[in-house]
Design an enzyme around this catalytic site. Sequence first.
Site, PDB file in Angstrom:
ATOM      1  N   SER A   1     -14.144  -0.981   1.423  1.00  0.00           N
ATOM      2  CA  SER A   1     -13.441   0.237   1.063  1.00  0.00           C
ATOM      3  C   SER A   1     -12.970   0.163  -0.385  1.00  0.00           C
ATOM      4  O   SER A   1     -12.443  -0.857  -0.820  1.00  0.00           O
ATOM      5  CB  SER A   1     -12.248   0.447   1.994  1.00  0.00           C
ATOM      6  OG  SER A   1     -11.583   1.646   1.680  1.00  0.00           O
ATOM      7  N   GLY A   2     -13.149   1.251  -1.127  1.00  0.00           N
ATOM      8  CA  GLY A   2     -12.699   1.293  -2.513  1.00  0.00           C
ATOM      9  C   GLY A   2     -13.728   0.829  -3.519  1.00  0.00           C
ATOM     10  O   GLY A   2     -13.445   0.774  -4.719  1.00  0.00           O
ATOM     11  N   THR A   6     -18.286   6.669  -2.120  1.00  0.00           N
ATOM     12  CA  THR A   6     -18.137   8.122  -2.030  1.00  0.00           C
ATOM     13  C   THR A   6     -18.211   8.776  -3.402  1.00  0.00           C
ATOM     14  O   THR A   6     -18.871   9.813  -3.581  1.00  0.00           O
ATOM     15  CB  THR A   6     -16.807   8.476  -1.346  1.00  0.00           C
ATOM     16  OG1 THR A   6     -16.830   7.974   0.003  1.00  0.00           O
ATOM     17  CG2 THR A   6     -16.582   9.976  -1.311  1.00  0.00           C
ATOM     18  N   ASN A  53      -7.407   1.988  -0.486  1.00  0.00           N
ATOM     19  CA  ASN A  53      -8.099   3.101  -1.120  1.00  0.00           C
ATOM     20  C   ASN A  53      -7.373   4.404  -0.787  1.00  0.00           C
ATOM     21  O   ASN A  53      -7.106   4.682   0.379  1.00  0.00           O
ATOM     22  CB  ASN A  53      -9.548   3.139  -0.601  1.00  0.00           C
ATOM     23  CG  ASN A  53     -10.406   4.198  -1.261  1.00  0.00           C
ATOM     24  OD1 ASN A  53      -9.939   4.974  -2.077  1.00  0.00           O
ATOM     25  ND2 ASN A  53     -11.674   4.232  -0.895  1.00  0.00           N
ATOM     26  N   SER A  56     -10.296   6.923   1.259  1.00  0.00           N
ATOM     27  CA  SER A  56     -11.272   6.130   1.999  1.00  0.00           C
ATOM     28  C   SER A  56     -12.023   6.993   3.010  1.00  0.00           C
ATOM     29  O   SER A  56     -11.407   7.736   3.789  1.00  0.00           O
ATOM     30  CB  SER A  56     -10.569   4.982   2.733  1.00  0.00           C
ATOM     31  OG  SER A  56     -11.490   4.211   3.459  1.00  0.00           O
ATOM     32  N   SER A  57     -13.342   6.913   3.015  1.00  0.00           N
ATOM     33  CA  SER A  57     -14.153   7.628   4.003  1.00  0.00           C
ATOM     34  C   SER A  57     -13.973   6.965   5.360  1.00  0.00           C
ATOM     35  O   SER A  57     -14.318   5.807   5.538  1.00  0.00           O
ATOM     36  CB  SER A  57     -15.638   7.596   3.614  1.00  0.00           C
ATOM     37  OG  SER A  57     -15.861   8.256   2.391  1.00  0.00           O
ATOM     38  N   GLY A 285     -15.828   3.381   4.798  1.00  0.00           N
ATOM     39  CA  GLY A 285     -15.178   2.290   4.091  1.00  0.00           C
ATOM     40  C   GLY A 285     -14.697   1.253   5.082  1.00  0.00           C
ATOM     41  O   GLY A 285     -13.906   1.552   5.979  1.00  0.00           O
ATOM     42  N   GLU A 287     -12.582  -1.672   6.553  1.00  0.00           N
ATOM     43  CA  GLU A 287     -11.235  -2.215   6.383  1.00  0.00           C
ATOM     44  C   GLU A 287     -10.966  -3.245   7.475  1.00  0.00           C
ATOM     45  O   GLU A 287     -11.505  -3.155   8.580  1.00  0.00           O
ATOM     46  CB  GLU A 287     -10.181  -1.099   6.507  1.00  0.00           C
ATOM     47  CG  GLU A 287     -10.375   0.071   5.565  1.00  0.00           C
ATOM     48  CD  GLU A 287      -9.544  -0.047   4.307  1.00  0.00           C
ATOM     49  OE1 GLU A 287      -8.768  -1.015   4.205  1.00  0.00           O
ATOM     50  OE2 GLU A 287      -9.671   0.823   3.443  1.00  0.00           O
TER      51      GLU A 287
END
Length: 299
Positions: A1-2, A6, A53, A56-57, A285, A287
Amino acid sequence: SGAGKTENCKHIMRFLAAAAGSHTPGAGATLEQRVLDANPILEAFGNARTVRNNNSSRFGKFTDVHFNSSAQLCGASIETYLLEKSRLVSQAKGERSFHVFYQLLAGASPELRAAIQLPALAQCACLAQSGCTTIPGVDDAAEFRALSKALASIGLNNTECNNIFSVLSALLNLANVSFEAVETDTSTSTRVSAAGAAAQQAVARLLGLPADALAARMVARTMRAGAAQEAIAISLNAQDATYARDALAKFIYGQLFLWLVGRINASVPVSGASQGSIGILDISGFEIFEANSFEQLCI
């Protein structure tokens, strides 16, 4: 993530729309604009702030962009995967639920708030638990205006938009429905508590359901048994009723998300002139949370 998945996908989509768009003027949004407007809609309903993030998606997305023989964009289709519906009812400290709830709470007009019985942010049990309701540098009210514009771009009228907002308000109210045990000399049952009664009534009105029937179904489940498959109602205790309430909320939100994806696809249909396509994958993302659900394992 991050890592930038995206954002890079959005840059690619903007490039394809600029390079292969027809840019034909008309009364409504151009095809390439509708393709781009899918992003703020899906981000609002599928992205959230996490500890890693701010955007985050929380779902995966595959966009297939189609081109005709002149290398012009002639449609697109979107598939989504693994929406993290558990975020709707539980978030870790310092995180948020999906952006759209905060956008609606910040940007709804007084008239809309009254019409959809939108609770105040401080009254939303499902949003207050994480201790995080804002993102530095992000104006949720402005994001709500951008979302409303994008929804109009893909062809949703005011009634449809208000219906979407009504469902979102119903979910916020649903999280405020609580339960209590009712004990007699011979049995123990469960009912909606006095503190949760107003929220339960709001949910019923917003979803167009009979209030008494909804209250009854929230504290019982139906099992079929025997050769005749006779229906037997089994009372739930307060904890199980809470689990059932959360499962209902996740199901409704998941169906709303899929409906929105369907409306986006209907606004950018792939014509018979398609000669090929470019696929763009934006995965969820990943996590590692303090408490990890089955959804995280799937991601």
